[in-house]
Scaffold this active site. Structure first.
Site, PDB file in Angstrom:
ATOM      1  CG  ASP A 177      46.075  36.625  53.717  1.00 41.50           C
ATOM      2  OD1 ASP A 177      45.531  35.557  54.059  1.00 41.50           O
ATOM      3  OD2 ASP A 177      47.112  36.659  53.023  1.00 41.50           O
TER       4      ASP A 177
ATOM      5  CD  GLU B 150      42.169  33.635  52.960  1.00 43.77           C
ATOM      6  OE1 GLU B 150      41.852  34.065  51.839  1.00 43.77           O
ATOM      7  OE2 GLU B 150      43.288  33.196  53.237  1.00 43.77           O
TER       8      GLU B 150
ATOM      9  CG  HIS C 148      51.257  38.102  52.746  1.00 44.57           C
ATOM     10  ND1 HIS C 148      50.933  36.775  52.905  1.00 44.57           N
ATOM     11  CD2 HIS C 148      52.591  38.139  52.543  1.00 44.57           C
ATOM     12  CE1 HIS C 148      52.022  36.030  52.823  1.00 44.57           C
ATOM     13  NE2 HIS C 148      53.043  36.842  52.596  1.00 44.57           N
TER      14      HIS C 148
END
Length: 177
Positions: free
Chosen positions: A12, A72, A144
């Site tokens: 992420d 992501e 996160h």
């Protein structure tokens, strides 16, 4: 190292905090391996912060030796400056993975949420809750890290479909000859 399963690293990306999480996927069974958050130091120029992220990611890759990385994908922000910084972090993650020879697959945030929670506009708390359920109580060391574990879970769910699509395309090209 995985005991017969694949080690999948979810990322992420973020300039202040890049979450990471490693799971082992063996068929439909998922097992938490490790997770954490890479934090770059505010006040340094962006090149120094990107080097911190790359160095920490390189260490994770060397230590855990994942088979694949899922990240992501960056998406459009209202703030163009934030989007540009995120794009730079994504580029550093891709470069570091490429240097290590680990393939990367990117997933849109809504697909990650939909894969883990069942709803593409789920909030971070819902994602964290489902990650904890899917990985036997593990919630990640931060939001996160939890998001990174969700990306890894999404990849574990979608990689068989991607392999099937690739095999079908190969079979169709053979038939077309």
């Amino acid at each position: 190292m995985a005991e017969g399963g694949l080690l999948l690293l979810g990322l992420d990306p973020g300039l202040q905090a890049t979450g990471w999480g490693v799971i082992e996927a063996q068929g439909t069974r998922l097992r938490h391996v490790s997770d954490g958050t890479i934090r770059s130091k505010r006040g340094k120029d962006i090149s120094a912060r990107l080097l911190e992220i790359s160095g920490a990611l390189r260490e994770i890759l060397e230590r855990l030796r994942p088979n694949e990385i899922a990240m992501e994908s960056s998406f459009f922000h209202l703030d163009a400056n934030a989007a540009l910084k995120l794009g730079k972090v994504c580029g550093v993650c891709l470069l570091t993975a490429g240097e290590a020879g680990v393939p990367v697959r990117e997933y849109a945030p809504n697909l990650v949420k939909s894969s883990v929670v069942g709803y593409g506009h789920a909030d971070k708390q819902q994602v964290r809750h489902m990650v904890a359920r899917l990985l036997a109580g593990v919630a990640g060391d931060s939001e996160h890290a939890s998001d990174a574990l969700a990306v890894a879970i999404c990849h574990a769910q979608h990689r068989p479909l991607e392999r099937a699509k690739k095999a079908a395309r190969a079979a169709m090209s053979t038939v077309a000859r």
